[in-house]
Design a protein around this motif. Structure first.
Motif, PDB file in Angstrom:
ATOM      1  N   SER A 188      12.101   1.217  -3.495  1.00 38.01           N
ATOM      2  CA  SER A 188      10.954   1.559  -2.644  1.00 38.01           C
ATOM      3  C   SER A 188      10.745   0.543  -1.544  1.00 38.01           C
ATOM      4  N   GLY A 189      11.175  -0.700  -1.790  1.00 38.26           N
ATOM      5  CA  GLY A 189      11.048  -1.730  -0.757  1.00 38.26           C
ATOM      6  C   GLY A 189      12.092  -1.606   0.334  1.00 38.26           C
ATOM      7  N   ARG A 190      13.103  -0.798   0.100  1.00 38.30           N
ATOM      8  CA  ARG A 190      14.145  -0.538   1.104  1.00 38.30           C
ATOM      9  C   ARG A 190      14.362   0.979   1.146  1.00 38.30           C
ATOM     10  N   PRO A 191      13.363   1.731   1.586  1.00 36.66           N
ATOM     11  CA  PRO A 191      13.363   3.187   1.421  1.00 36.66           C
ATOM     12  C   PRO A 191      14.491   3.911   2.142  1.00 36.66           C
ATOM     13  N   ASP A 192      15.068   3.327   3.181  1.00 33.80           N
ATOM     14  CA  ASP A 192      16.138   4.003   3.909  1.00 33.80           C
ATOM     15  C   ASP A 192      17.502   3.394   3.642  1.00 33.80           C
ATOM     16  N   ALA A 193      17.564   2.439   2.727  1.00 34.99           N
ATOM     17  CA  ALA A 193      18.834   1.777   2.442  1.00 34.99           C
ATOM     18  C   ALA A 193      19.580   2.523   1.352  1.00 34.99           C
ATOM     19  N   ASN A 194      20.908   2.704   1.556  1.00 32.18           N
ATOM     20  CA  ASN A 194      21.767   3.261   0.513  1.00 32.18           C
ATOM     21  C   ASN A 194      22.316   2.119  -0.326  1.00 32.18           C
ATOM     22  N   LEU A 195      22.122   2.200  -1.625  1.00 26.17           N
ATOM     23  CA  LEU A 195      22.542   1.146  -2.549  1.00 26.17           C
ATOM     24  C   LEU A 195      23.572   1.683  -3.535  1.00 26.17           C
ATOM     25  N   GLY A 196      24.409   2.578  -3.073  1.00 26.86           N
ATOM     26  CA  GLY A 196      25.502   3.096  -3.884  1.00 26.86           C
ATOM     27  C   GLY A 196      26.774   2.342  -3.606  1.00 26.86           C
TER      28      GLY A 196
ATOM     29  N   VAL B 272       0.836  -1.205   0.000  1.00 26.25           N
ATOM     30  CA  VAL B 272       0.000   0.000   0.000  1.00 26.25           C
ATOM     31  C   VAL B 272       0.865   1.246   0.000  1.00 26.25           C
ATOM     32  N   LEU B 273       1.925   1.243   0.849  1.00 25.14           N
ATOM     33  CA  LEU B 273       2.836   2.380   0.867  1.00 25.14           C
ATOM     34  C   LEU B 273       3.461   2.607  -0.499  1.00 25.14           C
ATOM     35  N   SER B 274       3.872   1.495  -1.147  1.00 26.89           N
ATOM     36  CA  SER B 274       4.490   1.630  -2.472  1.00 26.89           C
ATOM     37  C   SER B 274       3.503   2.190  -3.476  1.00 26.89           C
ATOM     38  N   ALA B 275       2.272   1.679  -3.430  1.00 28.75           N
ATOM     39  CA  ALA B 275       1.263   2.140  -4.397  1.00 28.75           C
ATOM     40  C   ALA B 275       0.907   3.597  -4.188  1.00 28.75           C
ATOM     41  N   LEU B 276       0.933   4.050  -2.936  1.00 24.97           N
ATOM     42  CA  LEU B 276       0.588   5.442  -2.668  1.00 24.97           C
ATOM     43  C   LEU B 276       1.738   6.382  -2.984  1.00 24.97           C
ATOM     44  N   GLY B 277       2.938   5.842  -3.141  1.00 27.63           N
ATOM     45  CA  GLY B 277       4.074   6.685  -3.521  1.00 27.63           C
ATOM     46  C   GLY B 277       4.475   7.646  -2.428  1.00 27.63           C
ATOM     47  N   LEU B 278       4.726   7.149  -1.211  1.00 26.91           N
ATOM     48  CA  LEU B 278       5.082   8.011  -0.090  1.00 26.91           C
ATOM     49  C   LEU B 278       6.575   8.092   0.126  1.00 26.91           C
TER      50      LEU B 278
ATOM     51  N   MET C 197      23.341  -1.795 -10.549  1.00 28.04           N
ATOM     52  CA  MET C 197      22.156  -1.018 -10.183  1.00 28.04           C
ATOM     53  C   MET C 197      20.978  -1.613 -10.939  1.00 28.04           C
ATOM     54  N   ASN C 198      19.852  -1.682 -10.254  1.00 26.16           N
ATOM     55  CA  ASN C 198      18.684  -2.349 -10.804  1.00 26.16           C
ATOM     56  C   ASN C 198      17.663  -1.344 -11.325  1.00 26.16           C
ATOM     57  N   LEU C 199      16.906  -1.792 -12.320  1.00 31.17           N
ATOM     58  CA  LEU C 199      15.884  -0.971 -12.983  1.00 31.17           C
ATOM     59  C   LEU C 199      14.623  -1.805 -13.147  1.00 31.17           C
ATOM     60  N   GLY C 200      13.468  -1.292 -12.694  1.00 35.85           N
ATOM     61  CA  GLY C 200      12.200  -1.974 -12.903  1.00 35.85           C
ATOM     62  C   GLY C 200      11.485  -2.262 -11.598  1.00 35.85           C
ATOM     63  N   TYR C 201      11.069  -3.538 -11.421  1.00 32.16           N
ATOM     64  CA  TYR C 201      10.293  -3.899 -10.228  1.00 32.16           C
ATOM     65  C   TYR C 201      10.626  -5.324  -9.846  1.00 32.16           C
ATOM     66  N   GLN C 202      10.827  -5.532  -8.520  1.00 36.15           N
ATOM     67  CA  GLN C 202      11.101  -6.869  -7.985  1.00 36.15           C
ATOM     68  C   GLN C 202       9.977  -7.227  -7.022  1.00 36.15           C
ATOM     69  N   LEU C 203       9.174  -8.205  -7.393  1.00 32.46           N
ATOM     70  CA  LEU C 203       8.031  -8.622  -6.593  1.00 32.46           C
ATOM     71  C   LEU C 203       8.513  -9.262  -5.295  1.00 32.46           C
ATOM     72  N   GLY C 204       7.991  -8.749  -4.177  1.00 31.97           N
ATOM     73  CA  GLY C 204       8.312  -9.322  -2.878  1.00 31.97           C
ATOM     74  C   GLY C 204       9.696  -8.984  -2.383  1.00 31.97           C
ATOM     75  N   GLY C 205      10.425  -8.160  -3.089  1.00 32.65           N
ATOM     76  CA  GLY C 205      11.778  -7.824  -2.668  1.00 32.65           C
ATOM     77  C   GLY C 205      11.958  -6.323  -2.578  1.00 32.65           C
ATOM     78  N   GLU C 206      12.844  -5.815  -3.439  1.00 35.41           N
ATOM     79  CA  GLU C 206      13.134  -4.376  -3.407  1.00 35.41           C
ATOM     80  C   GLU C 206      12.019  -3.530  -4.019  1.00 35.41           C
ATOM     81  N   GLN C 207      11.092  -4.169  -4.671  1.00 31.16           N
ATOM     82  CA  GLN C 207       9.957  -3.505  -5.318  1.00 31.16           C
ATOM     83  C   GLN C 207      10.455  -2.542  -6.418  1.00 31.16           C
ATOM     84  N   ALA C 208       9.946  -1.302  -6.449  1.00 34.19           N
ATOM     85  CA  ALA C 208      10.366  -0.380  -7.512  1.00 34.19           C
ATOM     86  C   ALA C 208      11.834  -0.007  -7.309  1.00 34.19           C
ATOM     87  N   VAL C 209      12.633  -0.183  -8.371  1.00 36.30           N
ATOM     88  CA  VAL C 209      14.068   0.115  -8.294  1.00 36.30           C
ATOM     89  C   VAL C 209      14.444   1.053  -9.446  1.00 36.30           C
TER      90      VAL C 209
END
Length: 479
Positions: free
Chosen positions: A82-90, A18-24, A95-107
């Motif tokens: 979006s599935g790891r909103p506070d994680a730094n992935l640098g 829900v959080l991901s869908a609402l774009g918060l 680097m990932n592009l797209g969507y991972q179901l049940g994981g990182e979600q939107a990347v």
């Protein structure tokens, strides 16, 4: 207890979705709608804000001699999830592009490039973003459209997260990536042009297929991966973004004949540290009157080999305004300004007249007078001729005065018994010259001595029957 844990896990998963869908994720821009904007079929070059002044750019047949090339290296890259909103992935090798179901979600990959000395306001012809794709999930996935958003605040490769990323709410279609291992190419033209035009270059974030129904993810190499697989941008640009500056060679005179010549010149300009491409041609227009409609002059467009032309306009008293603009070899074109020069048409010569002289003049010196009229430019000067009619004299017309502004002259040295005839012509301020009339405009006969004239006898014949046959009366007069 086991059922309670499963229910709690299920609830957390639903809450995350829900959080991901609402774009918060971001206070500046939404995490992104589930479906990215479809890329356009064809990208048109962004031609806005090209230089200090606003001017027209005309497509030219071959720009290759003036196109410069540069390769922009990535200075930092990372991705946000979006599935790891506070994680730094640098700092990772991917680097990932797209969507991972049940994981990182939107990347979404985030990259920043050094503009590598591309001049400010340069005209970007192309900007190709190269990304090395080494993995796809699913492996047989379809082509994925990609859109880009400009980052609007500084960020760090080792500190950026989904929550603190700041990027533009708009989006630009960049093309698509195919389901193949190797280099993928996206079109970064319009975004890079905006940076060159002066917008702050904080980099770009990419959005792929983020439909949440399944995993659609592409994995791309970063600068940390090495092996020559770091992202980069190949740019083609033109540094000459200044318009030519056209000049008046010789301003037209206030008045011209019906046929006159207009001449112009120009110089090409370029920003500092850039060589001008050179003049290509000029566009010329004219109008009749101060508020008339502008029309193409003769050819309309003139090559630089021809910087003058003859103009013909027969409207006596009408003012012709002329303007032009220069075009350089890369299509920079001046805006038309107001008229560069103007002239009023005077196509007819002046008319002249002379004050009549008395039939007889009793002196060797006398004054002749003349006048002229020209309704447009006015009379500039006069020529005066005379001839002498008497036995033994040359009766040809002879020049008495040439190019004089005066309208009277004291004629001297007249010969007794001579008949003197005079004629004039004039020139106006446009250079029109009238013709001498075929006949004299004034004439007089020189008569210097007294004369006596015997009146006719009355009766003219004396007859024997007359009262007096031996005498008669003579009457005479003198002057």
């Amino acid at each position: 207890m086991r059922n309670t844990c499963l229910c709690l896990l299920h609830a957390l998963l639903v809450f995350a979705l829900v959080l991901s869908a609402l774009g918060l994720a971001s206070p500046v821009a939404r995490a992104q709608d589930a479906t990215p904007d479809a890329p356009p079929d064809g990208l048109l070059p962004d031609r806005s804000d090209q230089a200090e002044e606003v001017f027209e750019i005309e497509p030219m047949p071959d720009l290759s001699p003036w196109v410069k090339r540069a390769r922009l290296s990535v200075t930092q890259d990372a991705y946000i999830a979006s599935g790891r909103p506070d994680a730094n992935l640098g700092g990772l090798q991917h680097m990932n592009l797209g969507y991972q179901l049940g994981g990182e979600q939107a990347v979404r990959p985030v990259m920043q490039f050094d503009l590598n000395g591309i001049p400010s306001k340069a005209r970007v012809q192309s900007a190709r973003l190269y990304l090395y794709q080494y993995q796809m999930t699913p492996a047989d996935g379809s082509t994925t459209g990609v859109v880009g958003r400009k980052m609007v605040a500084p960020w760090g490769e080792h500190s950026i997260t989904w929550h603190n990323a700041r990027y533009d709410g708009g989006s630009t279609g960049l093309g698509s990536v195919t389901p193949a291992i190797g280099w993928q190419v996206l079109d970064l033209h319009s975004i890079l042009q905006s940076w060159v035009n002066g917008q702050a270059n904080y980099g770009v974030v990419l959005t792929g297929n983020e439909v949440a129904s399944a995993t659609h993810m592409r994995s791309l190499r970063t600068r940390e991966a090495g092996g020559g697989t770091a992202p980069y941008v190949d740019v083609e640009y033109i540094c000459d973004t200044k318009t030519p500056l056209s000049n008046v060679v010789h301003p037209l005179p206030a008045y011209s004949k019906a046929t006159f010549t207009v001449a112009w010149s120009g110089d090409d300009r370029a920003p500092s540290h850039c060589t001008p491409s050179g003049l290509h041609s000029f566009d010329l227009e004219y109008r009749v009157g101060s508020s008339g409609t502008w029309h193409k002059l003769n050819k309309g467009r003139y090559p630089v080999a021809q910087m003058s032309d003859t103009v013909h306009h027969g409207g006596d008293g009408e003012t012709i305004y002329i303007r032009w603009r220069g075009l350089d070899n890369v299509g920079n074109k001046e805006n038309y300004g107001d008229a560069e020069t103007r002239t009023t048409i005077d196509s007819l010569p002046p008319h002249t007249a002379m004050t009549p002289l008395p039939p007889f003049t009793t002196a060797t010196s006398f004054t002749i007078q003349w006048s002229g009229t020209d309704p447009v430019s006015g009379v500039a000067d006069f020529d005066v001729e005379y001839r002498l009619l008497m036995p033994g004299a040359d009766s040809s017309w002879m020049r008495l005065l040439t190019g004089v502004a005066e309208t009277s002259h004291l004629f001297t040295g007249a010969a007794e018994g001579g008949i003197y005839e005079f004629r004039t012509r004039a020139r106006d301020n446009a250079g029109n010259e009238g013709a001498f009339p075929e006949t004299a405009q004034a004439s007089t006969t020189i008569d210097l001595n007294p004369h006596a004239i015997v009146d006719p006898f009355n009766p003219p014949i004396l007859k024997p029957t007359a009262p007096a046959t031996e005498t008669f009366t003579v009457h005479w007069t003198g002057y």
